[in-house]
Motif scaffolding. Structure first.
Motif, PDB file in Angstrom:
ATOM      1  N   ARG A  41       1.071  -1.313   0.244  1.00 34.37           N
ATOM      2  CA  ARG A  41       0.143  -0.294   0.220  1.00 34.37           C
ATOM      3  C   ARG A  41       0.836   1.642   0.124  1.00 34.37           C
ATOM      4  N   ASP A  42       1.915   1.236   0.387  1.00 28.41           N
ATOM      5  CA  ASP A  42       2.530   2.181   0.647  1.00 28.41           C
ATOM      6  C   ASP A  42       3.678   2.749  -0.392  1.00 28.41           C
ATOM      7  N   LEU A  43       3.853   1.880  -1.138  1.00 31.30           N
ATOM      8  CA  LEU A  43       4.199   1.653  -2.225  1.00 31.30           C
ATOM      9  C   LEU A  43       3.488   2.176  -4.257  1.00 31.30           C
ATOM     10  N   GLY A  44       2.163   1.501  -3.536  1.00 32.64           N
ATOM     11  CA  GLY A  44       1.761   1.727  -4.320  1.00 32.64           C
ATOM     12  C   GLY A  44       1.134   0.490  -5.840  1.00 32.64           C
ATOM     13  N   SER A  45       1.784  -0.584  -5.225  1.00 33.32           N
ATOM     14  CA  SER A  45       2.124  -1.487  -6.375  1.00 33.32           C
ATOM     15  C   SER A  45       1.936  -3.265  -5.578  1.00 33.32           C
ATOM     16  N   ASP A  46       1.630  -3.726  -6.311  1.00 35.59           N
ATOM     17  CA  ASP A  46       1.732  -4.688  -6.284  1.00 35.59           C
ATOM     18  C   ASP A  46       3.789  -5.801  -6.003  1.00 35.59           C
ATOM     19  N   LEU A  47       3.745  -6.660  -5.230  1.00 31.98           N
ATOM     20  CA  LEU A  47       4.366  -6.839  -5.010  1.00 31.98           C
ATOM     21  C   LEU A  47       5.130  -8.006  -5.543  1.00 31.98           C
ATOM     22  N   PHE A  48       4.016  -9.335  -5.670  1.00 34.57           N
ATOM     23  CA  PHE A  48       3.715 -10.593  -5.627  1.00 34.57           C
ATOM     24  C   PHE A  48       2.582 -11.095  -6.147  1.00 34.57           C
ATOM     25  N   HIS A  49       2.477 -12.052  -6.727  1.00 33.84           N
ATOM     26  CA  HIS A  49       1.157 -12.349  -7.756  1.00 33.84           C
ATOM     27  C   HIS A  49       0.980 -13.477  -6.752  1.00 33.84           C
ATOM     28  N   ARG A  50      -0.248 -13.915  -5.536  1.00 36.34           N
ATOM     29  CA  ARG A  50      -0.363 -14.791  -5.152  1.00 36.34           C
ATOM     30  C   ARG A  50      -0.724 -15.741  -5.595  1.00 36.34           C
ATOM     31  N   ILE A  51      -0.326 -17.340  -5.672  1.00 36.04           N
ATOM     32  CA  ILE A  51      -1.140 -17.876  -6.407  1.00 36.04           C
ATOM     33  C   ILE A  51      -0.939 -18.966  -5.858  1.00 36.04           C
ATOM     34  N   GLY A  52      -2.190 -19.098  -5.565  1.00 37.81           N
ATOM     35  CA  GLY A  52      -2.983 -20.980  -4.004  1.00 37.81           C
ATOM     36  C   GLY A  52      -1.394 -20.587  -2.873  1.00 37.81           C
ATOM     37  N   ARG A  53      -0.970 -21.389  -3.136  1.00 37.23           N
ATOM     38  CA  ARG A  53       0.407 -20.419  -1.666  1.00 37.23           C
ATOM     39  C   ARG A  53       1.574 -20.451  -2.685  1.00 37.23           C
ATOM     40  N   ARG A  54       1.873 -20.069  -3.662  1.00 33.90           N
ATOM     41  CA  ARG A  54       2.814 -19.351  -3.975  1.00 33.90           C
ATOM     42  C   ARG A  54       2.995 -18.047  -4.375  1.00 33.90           C
ATOM     43  N   ALA A  55       4.598 -17.803  -4.059  1.00 33.75           N
ATOM     44  CA  ALA A  55       4.205 -15.979  -4.321  1.00 33.75           C
ATOM     45  C   ALA A  55       5.226 -15.932  -5.604  1.00 33.75           C
ATOM     46  N   VAL A  56       4.660 -15.282  -6.402  1.00 33.20           N
ATOM     47  CA  VAL A  56       5.615 -14.490  -7.637  1.00 33.20           C
ATOM     48  C   VAL A  56       5.828 -13.421  -7.582  1.00 33.20           C
ATOM     49  N   LEU A  57       7.569 -13.071  -8.184  1.00 36.27           N
ATOM     50  CA  LEU A  57       7.226 -11.604  -7.828  1.00 36.27           C
ATOM     51  C   LEU A  57       6.745 -10.869  -9.172  1.00 36.27           C
ATOM     52  N   THR A  58       6.082  -9.561  -9.497  1.00 41.18           N
ATOM     53  CA  THR A  58       5.867  -8.765 -10.236  1.00 41.18           C
ATOM     54  C   THR A  58       6.989  -8.037 -10.854  1.00 41.18           C
ATOM     55  N   ASP A  59       7.146  -7.145 -11.554  1.00 43.97           N
ATOM     56  CA  ASP A  59       7.965  -6.762 -11.825  1.00 43.97           C
ATOM     57  C   ASP A  59       8.054  -5.742 -10.786  1.00 43.97           C
ATOM     58  N   ALA A  60       7.673  -5.120  -9.982  1.00 46.92           N
ATOM     59  CA  ALA A  60       7.541  -3.600  -9.248  1.00 46.92           C
ATOM     60  C   ALA A  60       8.138  -4.257  -7.509  1.00 46.92           C
ATOM     61  N   GLY A  61       7.870  -5.755  -7.378  1.00 49.77           N
ATOM     62  CA  GLY A  61       8.531  -6.826  -7.135  1.00 49.77           C
ATOM     63  C   GLY A  61      10.496  -7.114  -7.283  1.00 49.77           C
ATOM     64  N   THR A  62      10.082  -7.044  -8.181  1.00 54.23           N
ATOM     65  CA  THR A  62      12.002  -7.645  -9.122  1.00 54.23           C
ATOM     66  C   THR A  62      12.466  -6.087  -8.506  1.00 54.23           C
ATOM     67  N   ALA A  63      12.207  -4.912  -8.895  1.00 56.22           N
ATOM     68  CA  ALA A  63      12.889  -3.953  -9.078  1.00 56.22           C
ATOM     69  C   ALA A  63      13.789  -3.199  -7.565  1.00 56.22           C
ATOM     70  N   LEU A  64      12.014  -3.891  -6.206  1.00 56.94           N
ATOM     71  CA  LEU A  64      12.859  -3.866  -5.550  1.00 56.94           C
ATOM     72  C   LEU A  64      13.674  -4.431  -4.228  1.00 56.94           C
TER      73      LEU A  64
END
Length: 308
Positions: A41-64
């Motif tokens: 919320r602070d960054l205004g962007s999702d950092l992970f895609h929640r896919i079931g029990r998996r957490a996959v980095l978004t582009d924003a997450g990779t950049a962070l």
């Protein structure tokens, strides 16, 4: 946003998911998820895609990832610098290292360092190739890296500290095809079955170069598990070209270790980021580069602290 949220974010990245990260952090999984949601919320962007029990980095997450590691490292540096005013009485040194070099010279480095600074712990993190080591140091996973390369260490915007070179040797069973104490010319490997490491490693590069030159050897086993090489050789599966770091362990296990001619040397170096290190890492680096001495058959290289 605070540093603790960044530490939690990096834990999810490094452990590959929320559940394992929560266990490593001794947090409940809902508490960890809530903290990451607050950071998003602070960054205004999702950092992970929640896919079931998996957490996959978004582009924003990779950049962070890299700036997050830099921020966490900066805080660790500040804390460690204050604590070191009264002497090096704690802390941790994290080193990314390739498997063979974790035998030597890293074992000797750690022995000297821990004898002088017994209250500082050392964490060794596995890296399969020189590129893995430089990436882990460049992105802040580790402050220091120990790597081996068939050519001088390439430029990756790091500071390089060359150590002694390690020559390649041949491992055979005790009843192997070559007599003890007599160097083996590399063309004599023609027709032999070999156990080799994965592509990108120095020992594999040596073998690939022989095959490119027309030496007709056979790859019996290709393994990413370096610990399997010596047992495979002793069981008669094949011979192996490794670095001299293996000599003592291999001979104690009963293998025959023979020099290879013409001599070929693997370049060994410690690498660090050009930015300030924590006091523990700085002292470890000084200890490793000042007190390192060439072993049998090794070539001492001058210490070079130029930023590459």
């Amino acid at each position: 946003m605070d540093v603790r949220q960044l530490e939690y974010f990096l834990a999810v990245v490094d452990h590959g998911g929320f559940n394992r990260a929560a266990s490593a952090l001794y947090l409940s999984q809902p508490s960890l998820s809530q903290s990451i949601r607050s950071l998003e919320r602070d960054l205004g962007s999702d950092l992970f895609h929640r896919i079931g029990r998996r957490a996959v980095l978004t582009d924003a997450g990779t950049a962070l990832i890299e700036p997050a590691r830099a921020a966490v490292r900066s805080l660790e540096l500040a804390r460690a610098s204050v604590e070191s005013v009264h002497g090096l009485r704690g802390g941790r040194v994290e080193i990314a290292t390739m498997p063979s070099q974790s035998i030597e010279p890293l074992t000797g480095m750690i022995r000297r360092f821990t004898q002088a600074h017994p209250e500082v712990s050392v964490t060794m993190r596995a890296a399969a190739t020189p590129e893995d080591v430089t990436r882990m140091v460049r992105t802040g996973v580790c402050e220091l890296g120990l790597l081996a390369s068939p050519t001088p260490v390439p430029s990756h915007h790091l500071r390089v500290h060359p150590l002694q070179g390690q020559r390649f040797v041949l491992l055979t069973p005790p009843d192997g095809p070559f007599p003890p104490g007599v160097p083996v010319r590399r063309e004599e490997l023609a027709g032999r079955r070999l156990v080799v490491g994965q592509r990108g490693t120095g020992m594999r590069t040596y073998i690939d170069a022989l095959r490119a030159e027309g030496v007709g050897l056979t790859v019996a086993v290709e393994t990413e598990h370096r610990v399997a090489i010596l047992p495979l050789v002793l069981s008669g599966v094949g011979l192996a070209v490794v670095t001299e770091a293996w000599r003592d362990i291999a001979e104690r296990a009963g293998a025959r270790v023979l020099d290879l001619e013409p001599r070929a040397v693997l370049h060994i170096a410690l690498v660090s980021r050009p930015t300030a290190l924590t006091p523990a890492a700085s002292v470890f680096l000084d200890c490793a580069t000042t007190n390192a001495t060439p072993g049998p058959g090794r070539t001492r290289m001058p210490t070079d602290r130029r930023a590459l």
